[in-house]
Scaffold this motif. Structure first.
Motif, PDB file in Angstrom:
ATOM      1  N   GLY A  67      48.575  32.496  37.013  1.00 48.54           N
ATOM      2  CA  GLY A  67      47.778  31.301  38.587  1.00 48.54           C
ATOM      3  C   GLY A  67      46.724  32.026  38.889  1.00 48.54           C
ATOM      4  N   ARG A  68      46.495  32.909  38.775  1.00 50.28           N
ATOM      5  CA  ARG A  68      45.226  33.391  40.069  1.00 50.28           C
ATOM      6  C   ARG A  68      43.705  32.321  39.274  1.00 50.28           C
ATOM      7  NH1 ARG A  68      41.027  36.752  40.983  1.00 50.28           N
ATOM      8  NH2 ARG A  68      41.524  37.844  39.242  1.00 50.28           N
ATOM      9  N   PHE A  69      42.833  31.834  40.134  1.00 52.40           N
ATOM     10  CA  PHE A  69      42.464  30.621  39.583  1.00 52.40           C
ATOM     11  C   PHE A  69      41.031  31.665  39.267  1.00 52.40           C
ATOM     12  CE2 PHE A  69      38.095  28.173  40.612  1.00 52.40           C
ATOM     13  CZ  PHE A  69      38.402  27.628  39.398  1.00 52.40           C
ATOM     14  N   LEU A  70      40.105  31.406  38.313  1.00 53.00           N
ATOM     15  CA  LEU A  70      39.097  32.528  37.635  1.00 53.00           C
ATOM     16  C   LEU A  70      37.678  32.117  38.231  1.00 53.00           C
ATOM     17  CD1 LEU A  70      40.804  34.630  34.981  1.00 53.00           C
ATOM     18  CD2 LEU A  70      40.367  35.156  36.723  1.00 53.00           C
ATOM     19  N   GLY A  71      37.373  30.273  37.935  1.00 51.07           N
ATOM     20  CA  GLY A  71      36.271  29.725  36.914  1.00 51.07           C
ATOM     21  C   GLY A  71      36.537  29.176  36.915  1.00 51.07           C
TER      22      GLY A  71
END
Length: 175
Positions: A142-146
Motif C-alpha cells: 500500500g505504500r505510495f510510490l509515485g
C-alpha cells in the motif's frame, strides 16, 4: 444495449500475481486488497475533483445518443445529466511484481483541429478531447510510490520494477 459515461465512477478488480483479489471503488478511490492469512489492506486516497467541461459533456452525450439510436432509432435522452467531475479512479492494474497501478483522473486536453479523427459516419459526433493517461503506483503493502504519465493513446501492457511496457499505435493506427 447499454452504455455509460466515460467519467462516471465504476468498480474495478484485478488478481494479484500471488493469487489474491483486489477490488476498487472508483468513485471513492478506495482499493481493498484481500491478502491471504492477513487482514484486508485498504488503500484510500483523497483526490481533488477534476472537472469535465460543458462542451466535452455535450459531445459525450451526443455520442451516447448516437450509439443507442443505432439500436433504437427513436431513443431519446431520459437519464440524469452526465457527471460534471471525473471519477477519481478509472482503472486498476496489477503488475507482475505485485505493484498496484491505479489509473487516475486527469484534466482533459483539447485535441488540435489538425489531429481530429473524422468519424466513419458523418452523423456521429467528433471527439474533441482526450484524457491523459496517468497512473498512481503503490507497493503491494500500500505504500505510495509515485505517478506515471504514459504517452497519448498508449495502453499499459505490463510493468515490473522500473520497466513499463505499453502498446502505442503509430500514425497509421498500427500498434
Amino acid at each position: 444495449s447499454s452504455t455509460g459515461s466515460n467519467h462516471a465512477p465504476g468498480y474495478h478488480w484485478a488478481w494479484h500475481p500471488d493469487g489474491y483479489f483486489l477490488a476498487a471503488d472508483g468513485g471513492k478511490f478506495e482499493i481493498t486488497v484481500a491478502r491471504p492469512n492477513a487482514e484486508p489492506l485498504v488503500i484510500r486516497r483523497t483526490a481533488t475533483p477534476v472537472p469535465v467541461g460543458e462542451e466535452e459533456r455535450e459531445i459525450e452525450k451526443a455520442g451516447i445518443t448516437y450509439n443507442l439510436r443505432q439500436v433504437d432509432p427513436s431513443w431519446s435522452w431520459r437519464g440524469p445529466a452526465l457527471p460534471a467531475t471525473k471519477a477519481p479512479m478509472s482503472g486498476l492494474f496489477v503488475a507482475r511484481d505485485g505493484r498496484i497501478w491505479v489509473r487516475v483522473a486527469a484534466p482533459s486536453v483539447e485535441i488540435p483541429a489538425a489531429e481530429l479523427t473524422p468519424p466513419r459516419d458523418s452523423l456521429a459526433p467528433v471527439t474533441k478531447h482526450y484524457t491523459p493517461i496517468v497512473y498512481e503506483v503503490f507497493e503491494p503493502n500500500g505504500r505510495f510510490l509515485g505517478r506515471v504519465d504514459l504517452p497519448r493513446r498508449a495502453r499499459l501492457a505490463e510493468a515490473a520494477g522500473d520497466q513499463v511496457w505499453a502498446i502505442v499505435p503509430d500514425a497509421d493506427d498500427v500498434p
